[in-house]
Write a protein that holds these residues in place. Sequence first.
Motif, PDB file in Angstrom:
ATOM      1  N   THR A 193       0.825  -1.210   0.000  1.00 20.12           N
ATOM      2  CA  THR A 193       0.000   0.000   0.000  1.00 20.12           C
ATOM      3  C   THR A 193       0.860   1.261   0.000  1.00 20.12           C
ATOM      4  N   VAL A 194       0.563   2.166  -0.917  1.00 22.75           N
ATOM      5  CA  VAL A 194       1.293   3.428  -1.032  1.00 22.75           C
ATOM      6  C   VAL A 194       0.769   4.406   0.018  1.00 22.75           C
ATOM      7  N   VAL A 195       1.690   4.991   0.800  1.00 21.98           N
ATOM      8  CA  VAL A 195       1.308   5.979   1.807  1.00 21.98           C
ATOM      9  C   VAL A 195       1.944   7.318   1.469  1.00 21.98           C
ATOM     10  N   LEU A 196       1.401   8.377   2.062  1.00 20.52           N
ATOM     11  CA  LEU A 196       1.881   9.738   1.805  1.00 20.52           C
ATOM     12  C   LEU A 196       2.298  10.399   3.107  1.00 20.52           C
ATOM     13  N   THR A 197       3.336  11.220   3.041  1.00 20.11           N
ATOM     14  CA  THR A 197       3.689  12.053   4.176  1.00 20.11           C
ATOM     15  C   THR A 197       2.683  13.208   4.229  1.00 20.11           C
ATOM     16  N   PRO A 198       2.602  13.917   5.364  1.00 22.19           N
ATOM     17  CA  PRO A 198       1.727  15.093   5.412  1.00 22.19           C
ATOM     18  C   PRO A 198       2.056  16.117   4.327  1.00 22.19           C
ATOM     19  N   SER A 199       3.339  16.246   3.992  1.00 21.62           N
ATOM     20  CA  SER A 199       3.730  17.187   2.941  1.00 21.62           C
ATOM     21  C   SER A 199       3.145  16.793   1.595  1.00 21.62           C
ATOM     22  N   ALA A 200       3.204  15.497   1.267  1.00 24.89           N
ATOM     23  CA  ALA A 200       2.639  15.033  -0.005  1.00 24.89           C
ATOM     24  C   ALA A 200       1.127  15.149  -0.006  1.00 24.89           C
ATOM     25  N   THR A 201       0.504  14.867   1.132  1.00 26.46           N
ATOM     26  CA  THR A 201      -0.954  14.933   1.233  1.00 26.46           C
ATOM     27  C   THR A 201      -1.474  16.334   0.973  1.00 26.46           C
ATOM     28  N   ALA A 202      -0.664  17.346   1.260  1.00 24.32           N
ATOM     29  CA  ALA A 202      -1.083  18.734   1.098  1.00 24.32           C
ATOM     30  C   ALA A 202      -1.273  19.130  -0.364  1.00 24.32           C
ATOM     31  N   SER A 203      -0.732  18.353  -1.296  1.00 22.07           N
ATOM     32  CA  SER A 203      -0.885  18.686  -2.717  1.00 22.07           C
ATOM     33  C   SER A 203      -2.320  18.436  -3.173  1.00 22.07           C
ATOM     34  N   PRO A 204      -2.899  19.341  -3.952  1.00 18.27           N
ATOM     35  CA  PRO A 204      -4.256  19.121  -4.462  1.00 18.27           C
ATOM     36  C   PRO A 204      -4.362  17.920  -5.404  1.00 18.27           C
ATOM     37  N   ARG A 205      -3.233  17.475  -5.970  1.00 19.67           N
ATOM     38  CA  ARG A 205      -3.258  16.307  -6.854  1.00 19.67           C
ATOM     39  C   ARG A 205      -2.896  15.017  -6.120  1.00 19.67           C
ATOM     40  N   ALA A 206      -2.767  15.082  -4.794  1.00 16.73           N
ATOM     41  CA  ALA A 206      -2.318  13.929  -4.014  1.00 16.73           C
ATOM     42  C   ALA A 206      -3.151  12.665  -4.257  1.00 16.73           C
ATOM     43  N   PRO A 207      -4.500  12.735  -4.217  1.00 16.18           N
ATOM     44  CA  PRO A 207      -5.279  11.500  -4.423  1.00 16.18           C
ATOM     45  C   PRO A 207      -5.022  10.863  -5.790  1.00 16.18           C
ATOM     46  N   GLU A 208      -4.943  11.690  -6.846  1.00 14.15           N
ATOM     47  CA  GLU A 208      -4.716  11.162  -8.195  1.00 14.15           C
ATOM     48  C   GLU A 208      -3.326  10.547  -8.330  1.00 14.15           C
ATOM     49  N   ILE A 209      -2.316  11.248  -7.793  1.00 17.24           N
ATOM     50  CA  ILE A 209      -0.954  10.754  -7.942  1.00 17.24           C
ATOM     51  C   ILE A 209      -0.730   9.518  -7.085  1.00 17.24           C
ATOM     52  N   ARG A 210      -1.322   9.489  -5.896  1.00 15.42           N
ATOM     53  CA  ARG A 210      -1.218   8.286  -5.078  1.00 15.42           C
ATOM     54  C   ARG A 210      -1.853   7.101  -5.789  1.00 15.42           C
ATOM     55  N   ASP A 211      -3.018   7.307  -6.399  1.00 17.06           N
ATOM     56  CA  ASP A 211      -3.698   6.231  -7.130  1.00 17.06           C
ATOM     57  C   ASP A 211      -2.853   5.760  -8.308  1.00 17.06           C
ATOM     58  N   LEU A 212      -2.235   6.699  -9.025  1.00 18.56           N
ATOM     59  CA  LEU A 212      -1.388   6.347 -10.166  1.00 18.56           C
ATOM     60  C   LEU A 212      -0.216   5.482  -9.724  1.00 18.56           C
ATOM     61  N   VAL A 213       0.487   5.919  -8.679  1.00 23.11           N
ATOM     62  CA  VAL A 213       1.632   5.149  -8.189  1.00 23.11           C
ATOM     63  C   VAL A 213       1.175   3.783  -7.679  1.00 23.11           C
ATOM     64  N   GLN A 214       0.034   3.740  -6.975  1.00 15.16           N
ATOM     65  CA  GLN A 214      -0.467   2.470  -6.464  1.00 15.16           C
ATOM     66  C   GLN A 214      -0.754   1.489  -7.595  1.00 15.16           C
ATOM     67  N   ARG A 215      -1.382   1.990  -8.657  1.00 16.54           N
ATOM     68  CA  ARG A 215      -1.702   1.103  -9.792  1.00 16.54           C
ATOM     69  C   ARG A 215      -0.438   0.586 -10.468  1.00 16.54           C
ATOM     70  N   GLN A 216       0.598   1.430 -10.531  1.00 15.82           N
ATOM     71  CA  GLN A 216       1.829   0.949 -11.145  1.00 15.82           C
ATOM     72  C   GLN A 216       2.532  -0.074 -10.253  1.00 15.82           C
ATOM     73  N   ILE A 217       2.553   0.164  -8.950  1.00 15.20           N
ATOM     74  CA  ILE A 217       3.145  -0.810  -8.027  1.00 15.20           C
ATOM     75  C   ILE A 217       2.395  -2.133  -8.104  1.00 15.20           C
ATOM     76  N   ASP A 218       1.078  -2.076  -8.117  1.00 17.93           N
ATOM     77  CA  ASP A 218       0.264  -3.297  -8.219  1.00 17.93           C
ATOM     78  C   ASP A 218       0.557  -4.035  -9.525  1.00 17.93           C
ATOM     79  N   ALA A 219       0.705  -3.283 -10.617  1.00 19.60           N
ATOM     80  CA  ALA A 219       0.984  -3.898 -11.915  1.00 19.60           C
ATOM     81  C   ALA A 219       2.326  -4.621 -11.899  1.00 19.60           C
ATOM     82  N   ARG A 220       3.328  -4.016 -11.305  1.00 16.21           N
ATOM     83  CA  ARG A 220       4.647  -4.657 -11.237  1.00 16.21           C
ATOM     84  C   ARG A 220       4.617  -5.884 -10.338  1.00 16.21           C
TER      85      ARG A 220
END
Length: 202
Positions: free
Chosen positions: A71-98
């Motif tokens: 499971t991909v987690v975010l620091t508070p700094s990363a969470t503060a980005s308005p694109r955080a949910p989308e980018i977290r989902d993107l990274v999660q899908r790539q990790i799952d694919a690998r």
Amino acid sequence: MTGARSGRSAALTRPAVTVPVALVVLLVVLGAVASVLAGRAAGMARDALGDTGPALAGVVLPEDGSAGPPTVVLTPSATASPRAPEIRDLVQRQIDARNAGDYGAWVATSSATSSASVSSAQFADRNRTVKIGSVILRRIDPVGDDEYVVPMGMITTQDPAAAPPDVPVARLCWQVSATVVTERGALRLADPMAGSSLRTPC
């Protein structure tokens, strides 16, 4: 004697002598400049990555030798980005694919340049024994034109024979400065640039 000296002086200033000497000097200067620029680029990559030690900030190193949860987690700094949910989902899908060895799902998360450079057979070979976990997104830094730099950490386990040749071990801690780009209106992950990934046995 004076005539001999002037003859030698004239010979040294002929194009046949001065041109090769000038080329050698130019090559030495260019080499020095390239070395300085390469060092500066490496330094910038390390600055973007942050902590380069074996312990991942905010992640407990698994004691059982595994890569940890996928499971991909975010620091508070990363969470503060308005694109955080989308980018977290993107990274999660790539990790799952690998982790699943799913080439099609990996292509769906990768930039066109990245996916075009890796065939299905190459993908299968690279990820045959690799498991990825303990993924943490440290920051999400916008760099313009809907592009983001995402310093992140992760752990991989693999057959040592499949690890990078300079670190043939079963478990590695990675610090990666990932690049997220926008293509055809969707976010995609680009392959890390040279010097933007660091790994150490852990």
